[in-house]
Motif scaffolding. Structure first.
Motif, PDB file in Angstrom:
ATOM      1  N   SER A 171       0.292  -1.304   0.098  1.00  0.00           N
ATOM      2  CA  SER A 171       0.454  -0.547   0.354  1.00  0.00           C
ATOM      3  C   SER A 171       0.615   1.061   0.070  1.00  0.00           C
ATOM      4  CB  SER A 171      -1.502   0.483   1.395  1.00  0.00           C
ATOM      5  OG  SER A 171      -1.921  -0.875   1.385  1.00  0.00           O
ATOM      6  N   GLN A 172      -0.201   2.335  -0.114  1.00  0.00           N
ATOM      7  CA  GLN A 172       1.162   3.597  -0.154  1.00  0.00           C
ATOM      8  C   GLN A 172      -0.219   4.538   0.953  1.00  0.00           C
ATOM      9  OE1 GLN A 172       1.192   5.623  -3.944  1.00  0.00           O
ATOM     10  NE2 GLN A 172       3.314   4.444  -4.283  1.00  0.00           N
ATOM     11  N   ALA A 200       3.354  -0.724   4.362  1.00  0.00           N
ATOM     12  CA  ALA A 200       3.486   0.562   2.911  1.00  0.00           C
ATOM     13  C   ALA A 200       4.846   0.701   2.415  1.00  0.00           C
ATOM     14  CB  ALA A 200       3.279   1.643   3.480  1.00  0.00           C
ATOM     15  N   HIS A 201       4.375   1.145   0.580  1.00  0.00           N
ATOM     16  CA  HIS A 201       5.771   1.080   0.167  1.00  0.00           C
ATOM     17  C   HIS A 201       5.602   2.998   0.251  1.00  0.00           C
ATOM     18  CE1 HIS A 201       8.044   2.261  -4.132  1.00  0.00           C
ATOM     19  NE2 HIS A 201       8.710   2.023  -3.183  1.00  0.00           N
ATOM     20  N   LEU A 202       6.945   3.669   0.491  1.00  0.00           N
ATOM     21  CA  LEU A 202       7.302   5.066   0.246  1.00  0.00           C
ATOM     22  C   LEU A 202       7.852   5.876  -0.838  1.00  0.00           C
ATOM     23  CD1 LEU A 202       8.360   5.399   4.576  1.00  0.00           C
ATOM     24  CD2 LEU A 202       5.734   5.407   3.498  1.00  0.00           C
ATOM     25  N   PRO A 203       7.767   5.691  -2.069  1.00  0.00           N
ATOM     26  CA  PRO A 203       8.698   6.019  -3.407  1.00  0.00           C
ATOM     27  C   PRO A 203       9.210   6.651  -2.831  1.00  0.00           C
ATOM     28  CG  PRO A 203       5.931   5.631  -4.175  1.00  0.00           C
ATOM     29  CD  PRO A 203       6.142   5.715  -2.253  1.00  0.00           C
ATOM     30  N   ARG A 210      12.344   3.203   2.373  1.00  0.00           N
ATOM     31  CA  ARG A 210      11.557   2.885   1.900  1.00  0.00           C
ATOM     32  C   ARG A 210      10.358   2.322   1.691  1.00  0.00           C
ATOM     33  NH1 ARG A 210      13.501   6.945  -0.844  1.00  0.00           N
ATOM     34  NH2 ARG A 210      15.061   7.486  -2.640  1.00  0.00           N
ATOM     35  N   THR A 237       0.082  10.583   6.777  1.00  0.00           N
ATOM     36  CA  THR A 237       1.518  11.524   6.277  1.00  0.00           C
ATOM     37  C   THR A 237       1.621  12.683   6.373  1.00  0.00           C
ATOM     38  OG1 THR A 237       2.332  10.915   4.022  1.00  0.00           O
ATOM     39  CG2 THR A 237       3.288   9.220   5.430  1.00  0.00           C
TER      40      THR A 237
END
Length: 143
Positions: free
Chosen positions: A2-3, A15-18, A127, A142
């Motif tokens: 998820s993001q 969660a991916h933090l691109p 990340r 965030t």
């Protein structure tokens, strides 16, 4: 995967933090403790077993009266920081906010500054956010 933001996510959660985390970015985790332990990890990669390099590991342990902070580099744990007690109790609601500062992560619990954890590796390499079991989560946001 998820993001953020995410609401009512299951645990464990990844969660991916691109874009990674920049200075003064904040992540807030809100929920209710359901077990004796709950972990939050800011990681370079998505793997948890074995765990990828982790710039910040927070282990909330109300039963032991402590919130442990640490890091993982090359599959080796660093030196734990345990001071400060545990303002979070089992079966109660909490929020934990992590703020990226130039020299450290600022950690606030329930709206009050709890501690700073000095950077042991570049925060720019983060990340992924991984949260473990042990709490029912309401939101991860965030700003």
């Amino acid at each position: 995967m998820s993001q953020l933001p995410v609401f009512n996510p299951p645990t464990p959660f990844l969660a991916h933090l691109p874009a990674g985390l920049g200075i003064y970015r904040k992540i807030t985790i809100r929920g209710k403790m359901t077990q004796d332990q709950f972990n939050i990890n800011l990681q370079n990669g998505p793997n948890t077993n074995p765990r990828d390099d982790t710039a910040l590991h927070i282990s909330i342990r109300p039963k032991d009266g402590v919130i442990i902070r640490n890091s993982v580099q090359f599959r080796n744990w660093g030196i734990e920081e345990r001071f400060g007690g545990c303002p979070i109790k089992k079966k109660t609601y909490f929020d934990v906010t992590i703020t990226v500062k130039p020299e450290s992560f600022g950690i606030a619990v329930n709206g009050a500054h709890y501690c700073d954890f000095n950077h042991r590796m570049p925060y720019a390499s983060i990340r992924f956010l991984h949260v473990g079991e042990g709490a029912n989560l309401d939101a991860i946001t965030t700003e």
